[in-house]
Design an enzyme around this catalytic site. Structure first.
Site, PDB file in Angstrom:
ATOM      1  N   SER A   1       5.209 -40.720  25.718  1.00 30.03           N
ATOM      2  CA  SER A   1       6.455 -41.550  25.843  1.00 30.03           C
ATOM      3  C   SER A   1       6.681 -40.655  24.472  1.00 30.03           C
ATOM      4  CB  SER A   1       6.770 -43.047  25.982  1.00 30.03           C
ATOM      5  OG  SER A   1       8.167 -43.344  26.261  1.00 30.03           O
TER       6      SER A   1
ATOM      7  N   TYR B   1       4.874 -50.928  24.690  1.00 31.57           N
ATOM      8  CA  TYR B   1       4.610 -50.181  25.970  1.00 31.57           C
ATOM      9  C   TYR B   1       4.474 -49.241  24.563  1.00 31.57           C
ATOM     10  CZ  TYR B   1       5.844 -46.205  29.169  1.00 31.57           C
ATOM     11  OH  TYR B   1       6.005 -45.002  29.790  1.00 31.57           O
TER      12      TYR B   1
HETATM   13  P1  NDP Z   1       4.634 -45.640  38.276  1.00 36.54           P
HETATM   14  O1  NDP Z   1       4.639 -47.087  37.751  1.00 36.54           O
HETATM   15  O2  NDP Z   1       5.191 -44.821  38.862  1.00 36.54           O
HETATM   16  O3  NDP Z   1       3.025 -45.257  38.033  1.00 36.54           O
HETATM   17  C1  NDP Z   1       2.172 -46.063  37.258  1.00 36.54           C
HETATM   18  C2  NDP Z   1       0.762 -45.653  37.944  1.00 36.54           C
HETATM   19  O4  NDP Z   1      -1.118 -46.565  37.545  1.00 36.54           O
HETATM   20  C3  NDP Z   1      -0.003 -46.512  39.483  1.00 36.54           C
HETATM   21  O5  NDP Z   1      -0.734 -45.009  39.919  1.00 36.54           O
HETATM   22  C4  NDP Z   1      -0.170 -47.670  39.517  1.00 36.54           C
HETATM   23  O6  NDP Z   1      -1.427 -47.919  40.136  1.00 36.54           O
HETATM   24  C5  NDP Z   1      -1.215 -47.502  38.405  1.00 36.54           C
HETATM   25  N1  NDP Z   1      -1.735 -48.949  37.532  1.00 36.54           N
HETATM   26  C6  NDP Z   1      -0.579 -49.839  36.904  1.00 36.54           C
HETATM   27  N2  NDP Z   1      -1.742 -50.983  36.145  1.00 36.54           N
HETATM   28  C7  NDP Z   1      -2.482 -50.533  36.274  1.00 36.54           C
HETATM   29  C8  NDP Z   1      -3.641 -50.890  36.401  1.00 36.54           C
HETATM   30  N3  NDP Z   1      -4.255 -51.576  35.633  1.00 36.54           N
HETATM   31  N4  NDP Z   1      -5.369 -50.353  36.493  1.00 36.54           N
HETATM   32  C9  NDP Z   1      -5.155 -48.778  37.122  1.00 36.54           C
HETATM   33  N5  NDP Z   1      -3.949 -48.641  37.332  1.00 36.54           N
HETATM   34  C10 NDP Z   1      -2.613 -48.635  37.072  1.00 36.54           C
HETATM   35  O7  NDP Z   1       4.588 -44.920  36.698  1.00 36.54           O
HETATM   36  P2  NDP Z   1       4.920 -43.095  36.775  1.00 36.54           P
HETATM   37  O8  NDP Z   1       4.564 -42.662  37.231  1.00 36.54           O
HETATM   38  O9  NDP Z   1       6.848 -43.321  35.923  1.00 36.54           O
HETATM   39  O10 NDP Z   1       4.471 -43.336  34.852  1.00 36.54           O
HETATM   40  C11 NDP Z   1       3.028 -42.737  34.985  1.00 36.54           C
HETATM   41  C12 NDP Z   1       3.353 -42.459  33.669  1.00 36.54           C
HETATM   42  O11 NDP Z   1       4.479 -41.697  33.091  1.00 36.54           O
HETATM   43  C13 NDP Z   1       2.215 -43.188  32.561  1.00 36.54           C
HETATM   44  O12 NDP Z   1       2.161 -43.335  31.820  1.00 36.54           O
HETATM   45  C14 NDP Z   1       4.371 -43.711  31.977  1.00 36.54           C
HETATM   46  O13 NDP Z   1       3.976 -44.560  30.641  1.00 36.54           O
HETATM   47  C15 NDP Z   1       4.648 -42.144  31.693  1.00 36.54           C
HETATM   48  N6  NDP Z   1       5.870 -42.639  31.551  1.00 36.54           N
HETATM   49  C16 NDP Z   1       7.255 -42.306  32.272  1.00 36.54           C
HETATM   50  C17 NDP Z   1       8.611 -42.242  32.136  1.00 36.54           C
HETATM   51  C18 NDP Z   1       9.193 -42.489  33.754  1.00 36.54           C
HETATM   52  O14 NDP Z   1      10.322 -42.576  33.319  1.00 36.54           O
HETATM   53  N7  NDP Z   1       8.559 -42.947  34.219  1.00 36.54           N
HETATM   54  C19 NDP Z   1       8.810 -41.888  31.177  1.00 36.54           C
HETATM   55  C20 NDP Z   1       7.815 -41.750  29.940  1.00 36.54           C
HETATM   56  C21 NDP Z   1       6.848 -41.323  30.137  1.00 36.54           C
HETATM   57  P3  NDP Z   1      -0.036 -49.364  41.436  1.00 36.54           P
HETATM   58  O15 NDP Z   1       0.452 -47.778  42.080  1.00 36.54           O
HETATM   59  O16 NDP Z   1      -0.995 -50.294  41.924  1.00 36.54           O
HETATM   60  O17 NDP Z   1       1.185 -49.986  40.677  1.00 36.54           O
END
Ligand code: NDP
Length: 259
Positions: A153, A166
């Site tokens: 990020s 984070y």
């Molecule tokens: P989401 O919140 O949409 O999805 C996150 C995913 O991680 C989901 O599948 C979630 O599962 C899973 N997850 C969360 N907690 C756990 C856990 N304890 N154990 C296993 N799995 C877990 O996030 P994004 O798709 O937006 O983000 C994806 C990546 O991109 C992340 O690393 C984020 O930091 C990064 N990012 C995103 C940005 C954005 O604007 N969206 C910007 C910059 C970076 P569940 O479906 O159960 O919630």
């Protein structure tokens, strides 16, 4: 954003493990990689949501899909050891590991940051990457051309007020990426990089910016060309890089050394 539209065989016979594959960008990765021929191992904490992704992929692609529910908040060393055994048996070769799962946690000054939230976030966002990388390393090393992609990020590259656990967890992921890249660059076929997807229309983005119009952000699907590029053979020269989906230039000359 990168223009890259390979054939449906682009990832044929590649075995790819994606964490956080049940939603957001990870879910888009799963669907897109399957459409391009990959066999997938999908990790996430919610079995029902993983099964929905599984069903959606099964309908549209011929690749093999396996789901592995695992909650990084509660997983311990023994769970990762079991995963390592299972990978060794069922996925002896892994060509791609996309460590995408993360949580946002609390947004507030460090002074007031709840200790339990900090501990949880470091476990989910950072420790999982360490344990999972160790578990998958033998399988990654058996690949002729593997990718390890740690999803980062902008707040993991420049500190920003109130992004607490984070931001710090993403800084540490960048450190893990550089350390692994230095260790593996000349001793393996594994190319290690981090990728900042940039603002993307997902639940996490909405939680971080509740007043924002979600439609102002690009969809997860619109990011898939860069993921396809990085997982494919064209990216074999890219190693040890902190990449940015919005400003990615595959022609850049300095892609094999640290920025
Ligand atoms: P989401 O919140 O949409 O999805 C996150 C995913 O991680 C989901 O599948 C979630 O599962 C899973 N997850 C969360 N907690 C756990 C856990 N304890 N154990 C296993 N799995 C877990 O996030 P994004 O798709 O937006 O983000 C994806 C990546 O991109 C992340 O690393 C984020 O930091 C990064 N990012 C995103 C940005 C954005 O604007 N969206 C910007 C910059 C970076 P569940 O479906 O159960 O919630």
């Amino acid at each position: 954003m990168l223009e890259f539209h390979p054939s449906s065989k682009h990832l044929a016979s590649k075995k790819i493990l994606i964490t956080g594959a049940s939603d957001g960008i990870g879910r888009a990765n799963a669907i897109c990689f399957a459409k391009h021929g990959a066999d997938l191992l999908l990790l996430g904490r919610n079995q029902e949501k993983l099964e929905q992704v599984f069903d959606e992929i099964e309908e549209e692609s011929s690749g093999k899909v396996t789901i592995h529910p695992m909650d990084f908040a509660t997983a311990g060393a023994e769970d990762y050891a079991r995963l390592a055994e299972s990978l060794n048996e069922h996925f002896p070769v892994i060509d791609g590991l996309v460590h995408n799962a993360a949580q946002l946690g609390t947004l507030c000054p460090i002074e007031y940051y709840p200790e339990s939230d900090w501990e949880n976030l470091i476990k989910v966002n950072l420790n999982s990457a360490f344990y999972l990388t160790k578990a998958a390393m033998p399988s990654l090393k058996r690949s002729k051309d593997a990718r390890l992609l740690l999803i980062s990020s902008s707040v993991g590259r420049k500190g920003r007020a109130y992004w607490g656990g984070y931001g710090v967890s993403k800084f540490a992921l960048e450190g893990l990426m550089q350390t692994l890249a230095d260790e593996l660059g000349s001793t393996s076929n594994i190319r290690v990089n981090s990728l900042n997807p940039g603002g993307t229309r997902t639940a996490m983005r909405q939680a971080a910016y509740p007043a924002e119009d979600p439609n102002s952000q690009p969809t997860p699907e619109s990011l898939m060309p860069i993921y396809l590029y990085l997982l494919g053979p064209e990216a074999a020269h890219i190693h040890g890089q902190a990449l940015d989906a919005r400003h990615f230039n595959p022609e850049a000359a300095n892609l094999t050394i640290y920025n």
